[in-house]
Design a protein around this motif. Sequence first.
Motif, PDB file in Angstrom:
ATOM      1  N   CYS A   1     -10.876  -1.156   9.644  1.00  0.00           N
ATOM      2  CA  CYS A   1     -11.430  -0.811   8.847  1.00  0.00           C
ATOM      3  C   CYS A   1     -11.026  -0.229   7.766  1.00  0.00           C
ATOM      4  N   THR A   2     -10.473   0.212   5.691  1.00  0.00           N
ATOM      5  CA  THR A   2     -10.137   0.932   5.823  1.00  0.00           C
ATOM      6  C   THR A   2     -10.261   2.612   5.260  1.00  0.00           C
ATOM      7  N   ILE A   3     -11.677   2.462   5.506  1.00  0.00           N
ATOM      8  CA  ILE A   3     -12.639   4.116   6.152  1.00  0.00           C
ATOM      9  C   ILE A   3     -11.285   4.703   6.758  1.00  0.00           C
ATOM     10  N   LYS A   4     -11.025   3.578   8.320  1.00  0.00           N
ATOM     11  CA  LYS A   4     -10.987   4.746   9.258  1.00  0.00           C
ATOM     12  C   LYS A   4      -9.197   4.423   8.553  1.00  0.00           C
ATOM     13  N   ALA A   5      -8.518   3.684   7.929  1.00  0.00           N
ATOM     14  CA  ALA A   5      -7.560   3.894   8.062  1.00  0.00           C
ATOM     15  C   ALA A   5      -6.500   5.251   7.321  1.00  0.00           C
ATOM     16  N   ARG A   6      -7.789   4.637   6.495  1.00  0.00           N
ATOM     17  CA  ARG A   6      -7.774   6.274   4.948  1.00  0.00           C
ATOM     18  C   ARG A   6      -7.628   7.847   6.355  1.00  0.00           C
ATOM     19  N   ARG A   7      -8.554   7.934   6.854  1.00  0.00           N
ATOM     20  CA  ARG A   7      -9.050   8.536   7.998  1.00  0.00           C
ATOM     21  C   ARG A   7      -7.028   9.108   9.140  1.00  0.00           C
ATOM     22  N   PHE A   8      -7.133   7.647   9.170  1.00  0.00           N
ATOM     23  CA  PHE A   8      -5.187   7.322  10.196  1.00  0.00           C
ATOM     24  C   PHE A   8      -4.503   7.969   9.799  1.00  0.00           C
ATOM     25  N   PHE A   9      -4.544   7.633   8.474  1.00  0.00           N
ATOM     26  CA  PHE A   9      -2.983   8.101   6.913  1.00  0.00           C
ATOM     27  C   PHE A   9      -3.058   9.665   7.004  1.00  0.00           C
ATOM     28  N   LEU A  10      -4.210   9.977   6.556  1.00  0.00           N
ATOM     29  CA  LEU A  10      -4.900  11.471   5.912  1.00  0.00           C
ATOM     30  C   LEU A  10      -4.305  12.226   7.661  1.00  0.00           C
ATOM     31  N   ASN A  11      -4.792  11.637   9.309  1.00  0.00           N
ATOM     32  CA  ASN A  11      -4.404  12.320   9.567  1.00  0.00           C
ATOM     33  C   ASN A  11      -2.527  12.316   9.973  1.00  0.00           C
ATOM     34  N   GLN A  12      -2.017  11.432   9.849  1.00  0.00           N
ATOM     35  CA  GLN A  12      -0.950  11.196   9.895  1.00  0.00           C
ATOM     36  C   GLN A  12      -0.116  12.593   8.743  1.00  0.00           C
ATOM     37  N   GLY A  13      -0.864  13.111   7.978  1.00  0.00           N
ATOM     38  CA  GLY A  13       0.011  13.271   6.948  1.00  0.00           C
ATOM     39  C   GLY A  13      -0.038  13.042   5.387  1.00  0.00           C
ATOM     40  N   LEU A  14      -0.323  11.774   5.408  1.00  0.00           N
ATOM     41  CA  LEU A  14      -0.344  11.578   3.597  1.00  0.00           C
ATOM     42  C   LEU A  14      -1.610  12.453   2.727  1.00  0.00           C
ATOM     43  N   THR A  15      -0.685  12.402   2.030  1.00  0.00           N
ATOM     44  CA  THR A  15      -1.904  12.561   0.625  1.00  0.00           C
ATOM     45  C   THR A  15      -3.224  11.443   1.018  1.00  0.00           C
ATOM     46  N   ASN A  16      -4.101  12.506  -0.289  1.00  0.00           N
ATOM     47  CA  ASN A  16      -4.746  11.705  -0.840  1.00  0.00           C
ATOM     48  C   ASN A  16      -3.810  10.339  -2.333  1.00  0.00           C
ATOM     49  N   THR A  17      -3.254  10.480  -3.052  1.00  0.00           N
ATOM     50  CA  THR A  17      -3.063  10.378  -4.316  1.00  0.00           C
ATOM     51  C   THR A  17      -1.926   9.500  -3.266  1.00  0.00           C
ATOM     52  N   ASP A  18      -0.670   9.604  -2.485  1.00  0.00           N
ATOM     53  CA  ASP A  18       0.100   8.750  -1.466  1.00  0.00           C
ATOM     54  C   ASP A  18      -0.592   7.340  -0.902  1.00  0.00           C
ATOM     55  N   ILE A  19      -1.735   7.837  -0.168  1.00  0.00           N
ATOM     56  CA  ILE A  19      -2.832   6.601   0.426  1.00  0.00           C
ATOM     57  C   ILE A  19      -3.470   6.180  -0.670  1.00  0.00           C
ATOM     58  N   GLN A  20      -3.798   6.355  -1.494  1.00  0.00           N
ATOM     59  CA  GLN A  20      -4.098   5.817  -2.928  1.00  0.00           C
ATOM     60  C   GLN A  20      -3.065   4.725  -3.441  1.00  0.00           C
ATOM     61  N   ASP A  21      -1.838   5.229  -3.191  1.00  0.00           N
ATOM     62  CA  ASP A  21      -0.699   4.590  -4.199  1.00  0.00           C
ATOM     63  C   ASP A  21      -0.641   3.015  -3.429  1.00  0.00           C
ATOM     64  N   PHE A  22      -0.927   3.315  -1.675  1.00  0.00           N
ATOM     65  CA  PHE A  22      -0.950   2.469  -0.753  1.00  0.00           C
ATOM     66  C   PHE A  22      -1.275   1.615  -0.916  1.00  0.00           C
ATOM     67  N   PHE A  23      -3.086   2.449  -1.060  1.00  0.00           N
ATOM     68  CA  PHE A  23      -3.465   1.062  -1.564  1.00  0.00           C
ATOM     69  C   PHE A  23      -3.408   0.227  -2.424  1.00  0.00           C
TER      70      PHE A  23
END
Length: 76
Positions: free
Chosen positions: A24-46
């Motif tokens: 699930c991408t929602i849980k993936a987003r949560r995982f990435f945040l817990n690993q230190g990525l910013t919302n901007t970093d995550i959106q760039d990955f997506f």
Amino acid sequence: MNMTNSSQNAGFIFVRDIRACGMCTIKARRFFLNQGLTNTDIQDFFDNGMPIARFEKLFGHDAMVQQVIKRVKDDG
């Protein structure tokens, strides 16, 4: 047009690869945040994906991430 195995995508992991592993991408987003990525970093990955080497360096310690990496490399 199927771009999954396009040479333009070679060496990258995309959000579609996470979904293809049944994750699930929602849980993936949560995982990435817990690993230190910013919302901007995550959106760039997506939006653009991430080089496999960087993805592996950042998250390769996680068993679920290893499944995604293996799938991408096997489909390579």
